[in-house]
Design an enzyme around this catalytic site. Structure first.
Site, PDB file in Angstrom:
ATOM      1  N   HIS A 159      33.430  70.968 -49.504  1.00  0.00           N
ATOM      2  CA  HIS A 159      33.885  69.669 -50.021  1.00  0.00           C
ATOM      3  C   HIS A 159      33.934  69.620 -51.538  1.00  0.00           C
ATOM      4  CE1 HIS A 159      33.694  67.803 -46.031  1.00  0.00           C
ATOM      5  NE2 HIS A 159      32.596  68.507 -45.855  1.00  0.00           N
ATOM      6  N   GLU A 201      37.843  67.137 -41.806  1.00  0.00           N
ATOM      7  CA  GLU A 201      36.603  66.841 -41.085  1.00  0.00           C
ATOM      8  C   GLU A 201      36.668  65.377 -40.658  1.00  0.00           C
ATOM      9  OE1 GLU A 201      31.926  68.092 -41.264  1.00  0.00           O
ATOM     10  OE2 GLU A 201      33.040  67.982 -43.127  1.00  0.00           O
ATOM     11  N   ALA A 257      27.722  62.105 -42.916  1.00  0.00           N
ATOM     12  CA  ALA A 257      28.185  61.418 -44.120  1.00  0.00           C
ATOM     13  C   ALA A 257      29.530  60.722 -43.929  1.00  0.00           C
ATOM     14  CB  ALA A 257      28.281  62.418 -45.277  1.00  0.00           C
ATOM     15  N   ASN A 312      23.864  71.321 -36.602  1.00  0.00           N
ATOM     16  CA  ASN A 312      23.774  70.153 -37.469  1.00  0.00           C
ATOM     17  C   ASN A 312      24.803  69.102 -37.065  1.00  0.00           C
ATOM     18  OD1 ASN A 312      21.858  70.855 -39.964  1.00  0.00           O
ATOM     19  ND2 ASN A 312      22.963  72.709 -39.375  1.00  0.00           N
ATOM     20  N   ASP A 367      29.784  74.462 -46.777  1.00  0.00           N
ATOM     21  CA  ASP A 367      29.752  73.000 -46.670  1.00  0.00           C
ATOM     22  C   ASP A 367      29.287  72.399 -47.995  1.00  0.00           C
ATOM     23  OD1 ASP A 367      30.120  70.537 -45.478  1.00  0.00           O
ATOM     24  OD2 ASP A 367      28.277  70.573 -44.315  1.00  0.00           O
ATOM     25  N   GLY A 371      25.956  67.819 -46.701  1.00  0.00           N
ATOM     26  CA  GLY A 371      26.501  69.036 -47.272  1.00  0.00           C
ATOM     27  C   GLY A 371      25.425  69.866 -47.947  1.00  0.00           C
TER      28      GLY A 371
END
Length: 388
Positions: free
Chosen positions: A62, A130, A141, A220, A274, A310
């Protein structure tokens, strides 16, 4: 483009290191044996006994160095790419966190402008979306008010705008309409991953049977394995789907990393970062999409809930963590950062290994597996320059 040759290095070919000469012709690889006579006018680079490996490929990130992908301009994409190149990543996908259609459109337009411009860092190959077809219970998030049921028309619109630049998408199979659109997503040229999900085992396996080929950040933001209900975790381990792993020592215990690799096998695991905009920067306050994030001791968490958001990981660090966690050889570890992500998103014909005719995206590693040199499209990256 002039001919280049790299000599005196150990070249990683088909899972093993071997001697030889690596030629670079018009940005493409040509392999020669050690007795090949290099033309007199060619440029020669001495690898000085370093290991020559394929450039790393990060398909889930990201951002970095103060840039969040959801708000990245053309110059911002270049900034991220420069930072990544300095850490051995030669190709990447920009992961768009679930956002408004207007902001997603803007991000795609910036990517198209970037693609049309000259750049020197890691190659931005397109997007990983995502969301927005994700489960609220496991949103992480993701802004809940922007989550929605499966809608192939929305993705088709994004893909048309991106001129085919959307290569990868994460969806939750239990969300209404998602199972039905997985084959259509694949027809759009998009590799499908399942994640951010509380899906049961049956639903997860159905998604895989319909064409989902990966599990997003395994372990996760998902329902975990129970002996009576293996859930998405169990489906990920049992099936042939690729499993993304974040090897920063926080998202997965080293024992869990070993378990995933032992269960899946080296060639079904993809090492991702990530990473968020805090990667490469000190602890402090940052953001991820619309979320405020606090980073303490390199650990990124949502300011509002403390949920991990992240990472600050880079792929060169992930490589070293994998070596440390597993005790495996460099030869064994490398596919997780190179070959596997290339195969997952359908670019293995051009990238992900050192072979004749492939893009000359190369990393030279010293004895400590630190990045010594980087070549992208056959051009040597001046690491000192791009890191500034």
């Amino acid at each position: 483009m002039a001919e280049h040759y790299i000599i005196n290095g150990m070249i990683y070919v088909e899972g093993q290191f071997r001697t030889g000469i690596l030629g670079i012709h018009d940005g493409k690889i040509a392999l020669y044996d050690a007795n090949y006579q290099i033309p007199e006018n060619a440029e020669v680079f001495d690898a000085n006994n370093k290991k020559i490996v394929p450039g790393f490929i990060d398909i889930h990130t990201h951002g970095a160095v103060g840039v969040d992908v959801n708000g990245a301009s053309v110059d911002d994409f270049e900034k991220i790419g420069n930072f990544f190149a300095g850490n051995g990543t030669t190709s990447w996908l920009a992961s768009i966190l679930t956002d408004t259609t207007e902001q997603t459109d803007w991000c795609i337009e910036q990517y198209k402008a970037y693609k049309a411009s000259a750049h020197k860092g890691a190659q931005l190959l397109g997007f990983h979306m995502e969301g927005p077809f994700l489960a609220a219970e496991y949103k992480g998030a993701m802004p809940q008010h922007l989550l929605r049921k499966g809608d192939i028309s929305l993705v088709e619109r994004y893909q048309k705008l991106a001129e085919g630049g959307i290569r990868y998408i994460t969806v939750s199979p239990e969300v209404e309409g998602v199972l039905e659109i997985i084959p259509d997503l694949k027809k759009q040229g998009i590799a499908v991953a399942i994640g951010h999900s509380g899906a049961d085992y049956t639903t997860s396996m159905e998604a895989i049977s319909r064409g989902a080929s990966a599990i997003t950040h395994m372990g996760n933001a998902m329902r975990l394995l129970h002996q009576h209900e293996p859930a998405i975790w169990g489906a990920g381990l049992e099936s042939d789907a690729y499993c993304e792993i974040i090897c920063d020592g926080r998202h997965l215990h080293p024992g869990t990393v070993r378990l995933i690799i032992k269960t899946k096998g080296i060639h079904r695991v993809v090492a991702i970062t990530d990473s968020i905009m805090a990667a490469g920067l000190p602890d402090g306050n940052y953001h991820l999409g619309v979320n405020e994030v606090v980073v303490e001791d390199g650990d990124a968490k949502l300011a509002s809930t403390g949920v991990r958001a992240g990472s600050t990981l880079t792929q060169n660090t992930a490589l070293k963590k994998l070596l440390s966690f597993t005790g495996l050889s460099l030869e064994d570890i490398l596919p997780m950062l190179t070959e596997n992500p290339a195969k997952l998103i359908g670019i293995y014909d051009k990238k992900g290994s050192i072979a004749n005719g492939k893009d000359a995206d190369l990393v030279l590693l010293d004895e400590a597996c630190d990045i010594a040199e980087v070549f992208i499209g056959g051009e040597q990256v001046r690491r000192r320059d791009i890191m500034l």
